[in-house]
Design a protein around this motif. Structure first.
Motif, PDB file in Angstrom:
ATOM      1  N   UNK A  65      -8.048  -0.119  -0.375  1.00 15.19           N
ATOM      2  CA  UNK A  65      -7.848  -1.268  -1.234  1.00 15.19           C
ATOM      3  C   UNK A  65      -9.133  -1.506  -1.547  1.00 15.19           C
ATOM      4  N   UNK A  66     -10.845  -1.706  -0.645  1.00  7.75           N
ATOM      5  CA  UNK A  66     -11.782  -2.022  -1.385  1.00  7.75           C
ATOM      6  C   UNK A  66     -11.504  -0.496  -2.326  1.00  7.75           C
ATOM      7  N   UNK A  67     -11.647   0.477  -1.925  1.00  4.76           N
ATOM      8  CA  UNK A  67     -11.228   1.440  -3.049  1.00  4.76           C
ATOM      9  C   UNK A  67     -10.486   1.327  -4.492  1.00  4.76           C
ATOM     10  N   UNK A  75     -14.895  -9.179  -9.628  1.00  2.00           N
ATOM     11  CA  UNK A  75     -14.454 -10.096  -9.702  1.00  2.00           C
ATOM     12  C   UNK A  75     -12.825  -9.732  -9.210  1.00  2.00           C
ATOM     13  N   UNK A  76     -12.216  -8.752  -9.501  1.00  2.00           N
ATOM     14  CA  UNK A  76     -10.561  -8.283  -8.280  1.00  2.00           C
ATOM     15  C   UNK A  76     -11.104  -7.740  -7.494  1.00  2.00           C
ATOM     16  N   UNK A 106     -10.388  -9.973  -1.493  1.00  2.00           N
ATOM     17  CA  UNK A 106     -10.786 -10.664  -0.684  1.00  2.00           C
ATOM     18  C   UNK A 106     -10.679 -11.690   0.249  1.00  2.00           C
ATOM     19  N   UNK A 107     -10.622 -13.097  -1.108  1.00  2.00           N
ATOM     20  CA  UNK A 107      -9.600 -13.966  -1.096  1.00  2.00           C
ATOM     21  C   UNK A 107      -8.442 -14.153   0.000  1.00  2.00           C
ATOM     22  N   UNK A 108      -7.805 -13.604  -1.042  1.00  2.00           N
ATOM     23  CA  UNK A 108      -6.236 -13.409  -1.131  1.00  2.00           C
ATOM     24  C   UNK A 108      -5.893 -13.134   0.403  1.00  2.00           C
ATOM     25  N   UNK A 109      -6.759 -12.045   1.075  1.00  2.00           N
ATOM     26  CA  UNK A 109      -6.679 -11.458   1.989  1.00  2.00           C
ATOM     27  C   UNK A 109      -7.095 -12.746   3.106  1.00  2.00           C
TER      28      UNK A 109
END
Length: 309
Positions: free
Chosen positions: A17-19, A92-93, A98-101
């Motif tokens: 997901x980070x990638x 930003x994405x 990360x905020x949603x997680x």
């Protein structure tokens, strides 16, 4: 051993997901997105939600992957700046993800566990053994009917992007251009297997894992592969069989509800003694409509001879 496997799977999902959101390059992000869909499907399977796992694998890693790859290929042909540049981190994405997680993690630990009502008697009256199918086709049939209509409306909205003079042109010529030696062989071998597997998912959905959406998505993916391999001709909006397939699912669903109301019951209320037969009939019709609608949504609107919408 089970805990180690779950931790490794969580690490893989997080890393991919980070990638996807923080890596550079559109094509790389698409490949990681497809991989992410496969890992998430495995995660749902580990949680016992096999119906959701099938839908995630078919949609997240299947149809959406084909759509993104086709869009990337078209952007490259158009030589847009989005493909030529944009090699840096998409911070930003990444921060938004990360905020949603973090919010979901907080909700998991902070909110009370939901109560699970006893549905044993309701499942008996539903006529089917799969609780997912019982909910979608019996307990909340209104929602499922409207969802099938919304899916059709989305396709009509995509078609409205075409020019009037292009409505009689074949759909999807840009997908034919993707064909090659390996893809042609794959496109000839996959459809028979995919047809059997998709039909099995629809039939088995009444009692176990599967259903109209899962089976229809598999059939849509098979059709797209066959189209890309030049095994199937490009469809046209004017084809009567295509139009019948699009409205068959919502039409049969709506007809079943009207018949139930005419026999003295409520709209979409199904008597327990005929519930299974009615639900299986609706599932078969819905699977055909879902397969055709999803495939046409991925193909996009009609285009002119030069591939312009």
């Amino acid at each position: 051993m089970s805990l180690a496997l779950d931790l490794a799977l969580c690490a893989l999902i997080t890393g991919v997901a980070l990638a996807t959101v923080a890596g550079g390059g559109i094509f790389r992000a698409i490949i990681f997105f497809i991989t992410y869909g496969l890992f998430v499907a495995i995660g749902w399977a580990r949680l016992g939600a096999f119906d959701v796992a099938l839908a995630e694998a078919a949609i997240g890693a299947g149809l959406t992957g084909v759509l993104l790859l086709a869009a990337h290929g078209r952007l490259r042909r158009m030589r847009t700046k989005a493909v030529a540049g944009n090699t840096g981190l998409n911070l930003p994405a990444a921060l938004a993800g990360a905020a949603v997680a973090g919010a979901l993690g907080w909700a998991w630990f902070a909110l009370p566990a939901p109560s699970v009502p006893d549905l044993s008697q309701a499942m008996t009256d539903s006529g089917v053994g799969n609780p997912v199918t019982a909910v979608l086709l019996n307990f909340r049939a209104w929602d499922t009917l409207l969802e099938s209509i919304v899916l059709l409306a989305a396709l009509l909205g995509v078609w409205m992007l075409a020019r009037d003079e292009d409505w009689n042109t074949p759909l999807g010529p840009r997908y034919h251009a993707l064909s090659g030696g390996v893809l042609v062989s794959f496109g000839r071998l996959l459809p028979p297997v995919g047809l059997v597997f998709g039909a099995y998912l629809v039939w088995a959905g009444a009692e176990s894992i599967g259903g109209a959406f899962q089976g229809g998505t598999v059939l849509a993916a098979v059709g797209l592969v066959a189209l890309m391999a030049n095994v199937l001709p490009a469809p046209q909006i004017s084809q009567s069989g295509l139009r019948v397939a699009l409205v068959l699912g919502p039409g049969v669903f709506l007809g079943a509800g009207l018949v139930a109301a005419a026999l003295g019951g409520e709209f979409l209320s199904i008597a327990p003694d005929v519930a299974k037969a009615v639900i299986v009939t609706i599932e078969i019709a819905l699977s055909m409509s879902i397969a055709v609608t999803l495939a046409l949504l991925v193909i996009g609107p009609p285009v002119d001879a030069e591939g312009r919408p």
